[in-house]
Design an enzyme around this catalytic site. Structure first.
Site, PDB file in Angstrom:
ATOM      1  N   GLU A 172     -81.748  35.500 -13.702  1.00  0.00           N
ATOM      2  CA  GLU A 172     -81.968  36.663 -15.056  1.00  0.00           C
ATOM      3  C   GLU A 172     -82.728  36.131 -17.019  1.00  0.00           C
ATOM      4  O   GLU A 172     -82.747  35.592 -17.162  1.00  0.00           O
ATOM      5  CB  GLU A 172     -81.236  37.419 -15.648  1.00  0.00           C
ATOM      6  N   GLU A 271     -78.142  49.347 -17.801  1.00  0.00           N
ATOM      7  CA  GLU A 271     -77.810  48.089 -18.594  1.00  0.00           C
ATOM      8  C   GLU A 271     -78.563  49.260 -19.881  1.00  0.00           C
ATOM      9  O   GLU A 271     -78.855  47.826 -20.829  1.00  0.00           O
ATOM     10  CB  GLU A 271     -78.116  46.909 -17.964  1.00  0.00           C
TER      11      GLU A 271
END
Length: 295
Positions: A172, A271
């Protein structure tokens, strides 16, 4: 075109509730089929698995341990001198992933060469292999080559370990303009280039649209270019990191439609930082389900 599948990141959502089990129950009661948690390691793996089952949820994403938070560590994958600690943390993450689900056959079937294609959706969690930060006081440009070398070595090791368990690892990029100025991996281009060098198809890309917008923009082009490498998506509004329907730069109805049109089959992780009560702030998701149905 199938509707998108959403997961609740309970490290961010339901902050009004104490403890992981309560947050998982709230996610299940709110209609989620899946959840993700950054670091579940404060609870025994069997307890986390039981709490997820009781909430009617699949756990679809965890992170490798961050390292020593008191010393400012935020992942160890690319940090020189911390290779042994990264590999110990990987073993811990695999232990949790094993307890949290039954591995699919998809990852092993893919483990035959670098062939970008839509990744499988395993029933065990994917593991975000955190790259970590540029060492304090170091110049990013001066240590970039050394850190990439360490990351490549650790990722090749991780790919082999994960393949034995039919698990998928994720990279990520985290933006260095707002969230974490010292983070090593900060653009999709950098992450994709590293994945190409490693050449292991059970390592894939984690696309957090919050970070991608801040670092590079051009989301339509980047989604279309990199989606074949993507194993997980996360969403939050920019710049406030609130709900997708909160004020900000991103047009999420358009982006959700784009993901559908491009054939994305994985989960979309929520998120974000709720602006108020988490459940009340899920009107955007209820509206999506009413309009598109559920998978």
């Amino acid at each position: 075109m199938a509707p998108l599948r959403f997961s609740a990141n309970v490290s961010w959502l339901f902050p009004e509730l104490p403890g992981l089990p309560a947050r998982l129950r709230a996610a299940g009661s709110s209609g989620f089929e899946a959840a993700e948690v950054a670091w579940p390691y404060a609870e025994p793996p069997e307890a986390v698995a039981r709490a997820a089952r009781e909430a009617g949820l699949r756990l679809v994403l965890i992170n490798t341990p961050p390292g020593d938070r008191e010393k400012g560590e935020m992942g160890l994958g690319a940090v020189p001198g911390r290779q042994a600690a990264f590999r110990e943390g990987l073993e811990q993450a695999v232990l949790y992933a094993r307890a949290l689900g039954c591995p699919s056959q998809g990852a092993r079937a893919l483990f035959s060469g670098w062939t970008p294609q839509p990744p499988p959706v395993p029933s065990s969690p994917r593991i975000h292999l955190m790259a970590g930060r540029v060492p304090q006081g170091a110049d990013r440009a001066a240590v970039r080559s050394e850190m990439e070398t360490v990351f490549l070595e650790n990722l090749r090791h991780a790919a082999g370990v994960l393949a034995q368990e039919n698990l998928v690892g994720l990279l990520e990029p985290i933006n260095t303009r707002i969230t974490d100025p010292q983070y090593f991996l900060d653009t999709p281009q950098q992450a994709a280039a590293i994945l190409q060098k490693v050449g292991r198809p059970n390592l894939q890309l984690q696309m957090d649209l919050f970070h991608w917008q801040i670092m590079d923009g051009n989301l339509t082009g980047n989604i279309r270019e990199f989606l074949p490498l993507v194993g997980h998506v996360q969403v939050a509004q920019v710049p406030g990191r609130g709900e997708p329907d909160s004020p900000g730069e991103l047009n999420f109805p358009y982006l959700f439609q784009l993901l559908e049109d491009e054939g994305y089959k994985g989960f979309v992780g929520c998120e974000y930082r709720p602006l108020g009560d988490t459940a009340e702030g899920l009107n955007w998701l209820r509206s999506y389900w009413e309009r598109r149905g559920r998978p």
